[in-house]
Design an enzyme around this catalytic site. Structure first.
Site, PDB file in Angstrom:
ATOM      1  N   TYR A 193      64.675  20.262   7.836  1.00 30.02           N
ATOM      2  CA  TYR A 193      65.135  19.326   8.851  1.00 30.02           C
ATOM      3  C   TYR A 193      66.437  18.646   8.416  1.00 30.02           C
ATOM      4  O   TYR A 193      67.488  18.843   9.005  1.00 30.02           O
ATOM      5  CB  TYR A 193      64.062  18.254   9.107  1.00 30.02           C
ATOM      6  CG  TYR A 193      63.040  18.594  10.155  1.00 30.02           C
ATOM      7  CD1 TYR A 193      62.720  19.910  10.463  1.00 30.02           C
ATOM      8  CD2 TYR A 193      62.352  17.597  10.833  1.00 30.02           C
ATOM      9  CE1 TYR A 193      61.761  20.220  11.416  1.00 30.02           C
ATOM     10  CE2 TYR A 193      61.389  17.891  11.795  1.00 30.02           C
ATOM     11  CZ  TYR A 193      61.097  19.196  12.084  1.00 30.02           C
ATOM     12  OH  TYR A 193      60.162  19.487  13.036  1.00 30.02           O
ATOM     13  N   GLU A 202      52.866  14.960  11.335  1.00 29.46           N
ATOM     14  CA  GLU A 202      53.157  14.452   9.996  1.00 29.46           C
ATOM     15  C   GLU A 202      52.555  13.069   9.791  1.00 29.46           C
ATOM     16  O   GLU A 202      52.132  12.722   8.680  1.00 29.46           O
ATOM     17  CB  GLU A 202      54.667  14.389   9.771  1.00 29.46           C
ATOM     18  CG  GLU A 202      55.052  13.915   8.381  1.00 29.46           C
ATOM     19  CD  GLU A 202      56.559  13.900   8.160  1.00 29.46           C
ATOM     20  OE1 GLU A 202      56.976  14.034   6.999  1.00 29.46           O
ATOM     21  OE2 GLU A 202      57.315  13.751   9.134  1.00 29.46           O
TER      22      GLU A 202
END
Length: 401
Positions: free
Chosen positions: A133, A251
């Site tokens: 990311y 997450e």
């Protein structure tokens, strides 16, 4: 919200607690408490073997649906599993990104072919995953991603060029999920795609980053003409933003509750240290420790309430921004604990042992140093506050230059 457990839940708690007591013995006993933030380099191969032992007995991916290799546990049973694993001081698992992030994302957004290809290997701990990311110019501001991917002329492969950074355990993983810009000229969250990329290939250079804590679990990853199959894009091409945000929802899911058990154990250790050093007799220090204890109970209660109202994979604004609030609260609490730990340890905490290379830290020094990152990784405090301000409270968006 009813926070009580049913008889079935209590029976499950006995089952997993008994299994862990029976199995974290013998060859596995030395793994108790090994690994974790700032210590991911510890006994990696042994921890991977332990994770495969868990898999062989059906204790990986416990919240996944049964048809995808999981146990299909209820929310509360997943909470119990993570709490009991933390209480037993089970070693940090090597498969977190695959099991808790990518797997649920593929179940929610992936094709049947992608699910059949990757999910069984995650369950069995045969393939490990890294998260592609953050970039040098797109850390907390993920929509600023500049890594590019284009299809080859025969439309068989994606060709990827760019750089990712702070990529956890990329040097130990076989695959990485990558957010890349696949529409030339697109800006912000438009034109991004979510790609699954093998790491062991020409065109990928993984460089570990040495940390203050002495380990190197974070990495820089350079893509120079790296390739992946054309069908390894999750969701629609150019519409990877909802997939990326859905993954971040996972997450901040149920596994984070296990952290509160670890934090309680750390706090108890600091209290014991204060008793040994006499710091517990200092009224101000004793008040700080009492405050941390009360705050931790509130953190846990809030997390349970938030999890009960937010569906896994929802974005950060779901449930009134419950995930963002939880991240803000636990990250800042943990930093305060690190500060108090050094205050309790006293002047000795300023010195590192010379037995390591280049130095060796004790538990409280490592806690303090690594917790500096708590308010940055997983979405910085500033980003969480912007999410709450703009998307939950409806305040004007922050001006962008």
């Amino acid at each position: 919200m009813d926070l009580s457990y049913s008889e079935e839940d209590q029976a499950f708690r006995v089952e997993i607690r008994t299994w862990l007591e029976d199995n974290l013995t013998g060859e596995w006993a030395a793994l108790r408490g090994v690994g974790g933030p700032g210590r991911d380099h510890e006994m990696f191969e042994e921890r991977r073997a332990w994770n495969r032992h868990l898999a062989a007995h059906g204790w990986t991916c416990v919240g996944w649906p049964v048809e995808h290799g999981g146990r299909g546990l209820s929310l509360w049973q997943q909470v119990i599993f993570h709490e009991e694993y933390a209480r037993a001081q089970g070693p940090a698992r090597v498969n977190h990104l695959g099991e808790e992030l990518l797997g649920p994302t593929l179940i929610a957004f992936g094709t049947p072919e992608q699910q059949q290809r990757f999910l069984p290997r995650i369950v069995a701990v045969e393939e490990l995953w890294a998260q592609g990311y953050s970039e040098p110019g797109a850390g907390s501001d993920l929509a600023n991603v500049q890594t590019k991917a284009r299809l080859t002329d025969d439309r068989q492969d994606w060709v990827i060029d760019g750089q990712k950074v702070w990529t956890s355990n990329a040097h130990l993983s076989q695959w990485v999920f990558v957010i890349a810009r696949t529409e030339p000229g697109s800006q912000r969250h438009h034109g991004l795609s979510f790609l699954l990329v093998p790491l062991d290939q020409e065109g990928i250079d993984v460089r570990p980053i040495e940390q203050l804590t002495g380990g190197s679990e974070f990495n820089e990853v350079f893509f120079t003409g790296a390739r992946t199959d054309a069908d390894l894009v999750v969701g629609e091409v150019g519409k990877g933003w909802p997939v990326a945000m859905g993954l971040l929802g996972f997450e901040r899911g149920v596994s984070t509750l296990g952290q509160t058990v670890d934090y309680a154990r750390e706090l108890a250790g600091v209290v014991d240290l204060a008793k040994q050093t006499g710091g517990i007799d200092d009224a101000v220090l004793r008040d700080r420790l009492a405050g941390l204890s009360a705050e931790l109970e509130v953190v846990r209660a809030f997390a349970l309430r938030g999890l009960s109202s937010v569906e896994g994979g929802s974005d950060s604004a779901a449930g009134g921004g419950a995930g963002s609030i939880f991240k803000l609260v636990w990250a800042n609490w943990h930093q305060r604990l690190g500060e108090v730990a050094l205050q309790v340890a006293g002047p000795a905490s300023l010195l590192a042992r010379e037995s390591g290379t280049p130095y060796d830290l004790d538990e409280w020094q490592r806690l303090f140093l690594f917790s500096r990152a708590d308010t940055i990784y997983g979405g910085s405090d500033e980003v969480q506050k912007n999410i709450l301000a703009e998307r939950v409270l409806g305040l004007p968006k922050e001006p962008r230059g």
